[in-house]
Design a protein around this motif. Structure first.
Motif, PDB file in Angstrom:
ATOM      1  N   LYS A  32       0.838  -1.199   0.000  1.00  0.00           N
ATOM      2  CA  LYS A  32       0.000   0.000   0.000  1.00  0.00           C
ATOM      3  C   LYS A  32       0.874   1.250   0.000  1.00  0.00           C
ATOM      4  O   LYS A  32       1.681   1.449   0.928  1.00  0.00           O
ATOM      5  CB  LYS A  32      -0.905  -0.004   1.229  1.00  0.00           C
ATOM      6  CG  LYS A  32      -1.898   1.129   1.246  1.00  0.00           C
ATOM      7  CD  LYS A  32      -2.825   1.013   2.446  1.00  0.00           C
ATOM      8  CE  LYS A  32      -3.853   2.124   2.441  1.00  0.00           C
ATOM      9  NZ  LYS A  32      -4.761   2.037   3.623  1.00  0.00           N
ATOM     10  N   LEU A  33       0.677   2.105  -1.074  1.00  0.00           N
ATOM     11  CA  LEU A  33       1.437   3.341  -1.179  1.00  0.00           C
ATOM     12  C   LEU A  33       0.823   4.417  -0.302  1.00  0.00           C
ATOM     13  O   LEU A  33      -0.399   4.573  -0.244  1.00  0.00           O
ATOM     14  CB  LEU A  33       1.444   3.819  -2.644  1.00  0.00           C
ATOM     15  CG  LEU A  33       2.167   2.908  -3.656  1.00  0.00           C
ATOM     16  CD1 LEU A  33       1.963   3.434  -5.078  1.00  0.00           C
ATOM     17  CD2 LEU A  33       3.644   2.815  -3.325  1.00  0.00           C
ATOM     18  N   HIS A  34       1.675   5.233   0.311  1.00  0.00           N
ATOM     19  CA  HIS A  34       1.184   6.309   1.168  1.00  0.00           C
ATOM     20  C   HIS A  34       0.610   7.451   0.334  1.00  0.00           C
ATOM     21  O   HIS A  34      -0.384   8.068   0.713  1.00  0.00           O
ATOM     22  CB  HIS A  34       2.304   6.838   2.063  1.00  0.00           C
ATOM     23  CG  HIS A  34       2.733   5.834   3.104  1.00  0.00           C
ATOM     24  ND1 HIS A  34       3.851   6.011   3.888  1.00  0.00           N
ATOM     25  CD2 HIS A  34       2.189   4.657   3.497  1.00  0.00           C
ATOM     26  CE1 HIS A  34       3.984   4.981   4.702  1.00  0.00           C
ATOM     27  NE2 HIS A  34       2.991   4.141   4.479  1.00  0.00           N
ATOM     28  N   SER A  35       1.245   7.726  -0.809  1.00  0.00           N
ATOM     29  CA  SER A  35       0.858   8.910  -1.580  1.00  0.00           C
ATOM     30  C   SER A  35      -0.500   8.751  -2.252  1.00  0.00           C
ATOM     31  O   SER A  35      -1.363   9.619  -2.173  1.00  0.00           O
ATOM     32  CB  SER A  35       1.932   9.209  -2.644  1.00  0.00           C
ATOM     33  OG  SER A  35       2.094   8.058  -3.481  1.00  0.00           O
ATOM     34  N   SER A  36      -0.686   7.636  -2.896  1.00  0.00           N
ATOM     35  CA  SER A  36      -1.939   7.434  -3.641  1.00  0.00           C
ATOM     36  C   SER A  36      -2.961   6.598  -2.909  1.00  0.00           C
ATOM     37  O   SER A  36      -4.140   6.609  -3.243  1.00  0.00           O
ATOM     38  CB  SER A  36      -1.627   6.766  -4.992  1.00  0.00           C
ATOM     39  OG  SER A  36      -1.048   5.491  -4.784  1.00  0.00           O
ATOM     40  N   GLY A  37      -2.483   5.864  -1.946  1.00  0.00           N
ATOM     41  CA  GLY A  37      -3.395   4.984  -1.218  1.00  0.00           C
ATOM     42  C   GLY A  37      -3.745   3.737  -1.972  1.00  0.00           C
ATOM     43  O   GLY A  37      -4.603   2.957  -1.546  1.00  0.00           O
ATOM     44  N   GLU A  38      -3.095   3.513  -3.155  1.00  0.00           N
ATOM     45  CA  GLU A  38      -3.354   2.316  -3.924  1.00  0.00           C
ATOM     46  C   GLU A  38      -2.645   1.113  -3.296  1.00  0.00           C
ATOM     47  O   GLU A  38      -1.594   1.239  -2.676  1.00  0.00           O
ATOM     48  CB  GLU A  38      -2.873   2.513  -5.364  1.00  0.00           C
ATOM     49  CG  GLU A  38      -3.619   3.588  -6.126  1.00  0.00           C
ATOM     50  CD  GLU A  38      -3.104   3.746  -7.542  1.00  0.00           C
ATOM     51  OE1 GLU A  38      -2.125   3.043  -7.896  1.00  0.00           O
ATOM     52  OE2 GLU A  38      -3.667   4.568  -8.287  1.00  0.00           O
ATOM     53  N   SER A  39      -3.262  -0.059  -3.517  1.00  0.00           N
ATOM     54  CA  SER A  39      -2.695  -1.288  -2.954  1.00  0.00           C
ATOM     55  C   SER A  39      -2.464  -2.295  -4.059  1.00  0.00           C
ATOM     56  O   SER A  39      -3.293  -2.449  -4.972  1.00  0.00           O
ATOM     57  CB  SER A  39      -3.646  -1.891  -1.917  1.00  0.00           C
ATOM     58  OG  SER A  39      -3.824  -1.011  -0.841  1.00  0.00           O
ATOM     59  N   LYS A  40      -1.330  -2.976  -3.978  1.00  0.00           N
ATOM     60  CA  LYS A  40      -1.022  -4.078  -4.880  1.00  0.00           C
ATOM     61  C   LYS A  40      -1.027  -5.378  -4.081  1.00  0.00           C
ATOM     62  O   LYS A  40      -0.505  -5.423  -2.966  1.00  0.00           O
ATOM     63  CB  LYS A  40       0.346  -3.867  -5.528  1.00  0.00           C
ATOM     64  CG  LYS A  40       0.414  -2.674  -6.471  1.00  0.00           C
ATOM     65  CD  LYS A  40       1.806  -2.575  -7.086  1.00  0.00           C
ATOM     66  CE  LYS A  40       1.881  -1.380  -8.031  1.00  0.00           C
ATOM     67  NZ  LYS A  40       3.249  -1.278  -8.646  1.00  0.00           N
ATOM     68  N   LEU A  41      -1.613  -6.394  -4.681  1.00  0.00           N
ATOM     69  CA  LEU A  41      -1.708  -7.689  -4.007  1.00  0.00           C
ATOM     70  C   LEU A  41      -0.825  -8.710  -4.717  1.00  0.00           C
ATOM     71  O   LEU A  41      -0.823  -8.791  -5.959  1.00  0.00           O
ATOM     72  CB  LEU A  41      -3.159  -8.177  -3.996  1.00  0.00           C
ATOM     73  CG  LEU A  41      -4.156  -7.300  -3.216  1.00  0.00           C
ATOM     74  CD1 LEU A  41      -5.570  -7.860  -3.365  1.00  0.00           C
ATOM     75  CD2 LEU A  41      -3.770  -7.208  -1.751  1.00  0.00           C
ATOM     76  N   PHE A  42      -0.118  -9.490  -3.936  1.00  0.00           N
ATOM     77  CA  PHE A  42       0.726 -10.561  -4.452  1.00  0.00           C
ATOM     78  C   PHE A  42       0.324 -11.859  -3.748  1.00  0.00           C
ATOM     79  O   PHE A  42       0.202 -11.895  -2.501  1.00  0.00           O
ATOM     80  CB  PHE A  42       2.219 -10.260  -4.206  1.00  0.00           C
ATOM     81  CG  PHE A  42       2.660  -8.948  -4.774  1.00  0.00           C
ATOM     82  CD1 PHE A  42       3.066  -8.848  -6.098  1.00  0.00           C
ATOM     83  CD2 PHE A  42       2.676  -7.799  -3.989  1.00  0.00           C
ATOM     84  CE1 PHE A  42       3.460  -7.618  -6.626  1.00  0.00           C
ATOM     85  CE2 PHE A  42       3.093  -6.587  -4.511  1.00  0.00           C
ATOM     86  CZ  PHE A  42       3.483  -6.491  -5.837  1.00  0.00           C
ATOM     87  N   TYR A  43       0.129 -12.904  -4.529  1.00  0.00           N
ATOM     88  CA  TYR A  43      -0.315 -14.180  -3.968  1.00  0.00           C
ATOM     89  C   TYR A  43       0.697 -15.272  -4.279  1.00  0.00           C
ATOM     90  O   TYR A  43       1.238 -15.328  -5.407  1.00  0.00           O
ATOM     91  CB  TYR A  43      -1.674 -14.594  -4.559  1.00  0.00           C
ATOM     92  CG  TYR A  43      -2.800 -13.612  -4.286  1.00  0.00           C
ATOM     93  CD1 TYR A  43      -3.545 -13.692  -3.116  1.00  0.00           C
ATOM     94  CD2 TYR A  43      -3.112 -12.627  -5.227  1.00  0.00           C
ATOM     95  CE1 TYR A  43      -4.578 -12.803  -2.882  1.00  0.00           C
ATOM     96  CE2 TYR A  43      -4.144 -11.736  -4.979  1.00  0.00           C
ATOM     97  CZ  TYR A  43      -4.880 -11.832  -3.811  1.00  0.00           C
ATOM     98  OH  TYR A  43      -5.904 -10.947  -3.574  1.00  0.00           O
TER      99      TYR A  43
END
Length: 468
Positions: free
Chosen positions: A87-98
């Protein structure tokens, strides 16, 4: 309820053993399974921590390298599922890795069984269909620009399999131990109760046998409780047998004493019937003889009634002056006794007993002394105080009592050699009545010699102060 009451001692021992053994076996098995399970879960918790640490070391360009993670991990990751949230602080976007298979694992919906098996007090344990029970752990690594959240689901299937194996082993051991223990305890119980069974069968056989009715029970060496029980039973049986012998002797003696005057009476009645008309003079002689014999029978029957009442009597005791009762009784006996009677001793002498019984005992002892003393002799009634005892003695100047007769002098119908003189009237019950009345009043009665000749019958009262 009736089944429980009808159990033998051996069956009761086996029954209680099975209950006790089963309880402890189940408790021990549950404790073993719990300890093993907790240790394995704790081990899984430790493994999950190590997996998280190794996962953090496997990041390349802010992306986990699954191959490197699996290759460098010292823990088997085959049944481990991982989800990483970047989760990026600047954009608030999250990437998921499985990791491999994790997306399919997380896509499964929670079933009713999953909800049922969810343990609220251990939230780290979850259940998923087709995957079994898993251990969940998460961790967050905070950075300047982003936060990385790692989540791990560690399969506990090996642990469950191990616990099932342990439970099966415990169950098998429990069943084998239960069967073996039942067999061993049956042998021990049979051995412990063998003495009781022997006593039971012996008592049952003796109760059916007329010959062995007066036999004692065998006394086993072990166990100690049964040995003591057998000895107590034998003491009771000995008392019963002795009492039975005394009762038989009493009935035999009473029958003999009654048979003699009855036979004499019947003989004179027959004589009067045969020759009374031809010889009228024999009628008066026979009537006189019948009168004497009937008086003897009346005296014997009265004595038997006194003994019978004394056996069941409950006496009422009180404090009274023994000297006063002695003086009254002596005055009454002087009318019927040919010998001179002298009363002397300590006055007053307060004792605790039944006045009527004491008067009866004194009358019997004075009458007995009169039967065996010369007519010109003297009978002494003496009261003596010694320490805590008051002694009343009735002494005569007769032939005395031989030593071999003294142990039996108070037995019913017992009459020593001097008493067999036909000139001495009596039925052998007087001293027996005196002894019985003395026992009822907790008084000891003894006999001793008087020098140079004669006998002394002594009543021993334990002194007691009158209640205020």
């Amino acid at each position: 309820m009736s089944k429980k009451q009808n159990r033998t001692t051996s069956q009761a021992i086996r029954h209680n053993f099975i209950i006790l053994f089963t309880f402890f076996a189940l408790f021990t098995g549950a404790a073993v399974v719990t300890v093993v399970g907790v240790n394995l879960v704790h081990q899984s918790q430790t493994e999950s921590v190590e997996l998280l640490k190794s996962l953090n070391r496997s990041f390349i360009d802010d992306k986990p390298d699954w191959n490197q993670w699996r290759r460098n991990s010292s823990i088997n990751t085959q049944n481990t599922y991982v989800r990483v949230t970047d989760k990026l602080h600047s954009s608030g976007e999250s990437k998921l890795f499985y990791s491999k298979g994790t997306q399919h694992f997380l896509s499964l919906k929670q079933t009713k069984l999953s909800k049922l098996l969810h343990l609220p007090f251990i939230p780290a344990l979850v259940y998923t269909k087709d995957y079994g029970i898993l251990y969940y752990r998460s961790g967050i690594r905070h950075g300047a620009q982003k936060d990385i959240r790692s989540e791990i689901w560690l399969s506990l299937t090996p642990i469950v399999n191990t616990l099932v194996s342990v439970m099966l082993v415990v169950l098998v051991v429990l069943i084998i131990s239960l069967l073996l223990g039942w067999w061993l305890i049956s042998l021990v119980a049979k051995r412990l109760t063998r003495s009781l069974e022997m006593l039971q069968s012996t008592a049952r056989d003796q109760s059916k046998s007329v010959v062995a009715v007066e036999s004692l029970l065998p006394v086993p060496d072990t166990p100690l409780e049964v040995r003591e029980l057998s000895m107590s039973f034998n003491e009771l049986l000995t008392a019963i047998i002795d009492n039975n012998k005394k009762e038989k002797a009493f009935i035999s003696n009473a029958s003999h004493e009654l048979r003699t005057p009855i036979a004499a009476i019947r003989g004179h009645i027959s004589l009067v019937k045969r020759r009374g008309k031809q010889h009228p003079e024999i009628i008066d002689r026979s009537l006189h003889f019948i009168d004497d014999e009937s008086l003897k029978m009346q005296s014997l029957v009265n004595s038997l009634l006194v003994l019978s009442r004394a056996d069941n009597e409950v006496v009422q005791k009180s404090y009274f002056d023994l000297a006063g009762i002695v003086n009254e009784t002596v005055e009454e006996q002087r009318v019927v006794i040919k010998q001179a009677i002298e009363a002397s001793g300590k006055q007053p002498a307060v004792v605790y007993a039944n006045q009527t019984n004491i008067s009866q005992i004194i009358s019997i002892l004075i009458d007995n002394a009169g039967k065996y003393s010369p007519e010109d002799s003297k009978i002494r009634v003496l009261i003596v105080k010694k320490a805590a005892v008051t002694i009343l003695s009735v002494q005569d100047q007769g032939p005395g009592i031989p030593d071999n007769d003294k142990p039996h002098i108070f037995d019913r119908f017992y009459r020593g050699d001097p008493a067999h003189n036909s000139e001495i009237n009596g039925n052998g019950l007087g001293l027996a009545i005196a002894s019985q009345l003395a026992n009822l009043n907790d008084i000891q009665i003894t006999v001793a010699d008087v020098q140079p000749h004669g006998a002394s019958f002594n009543l021993l009262f334990t002194n007691a102060s009158p209640k205020k």
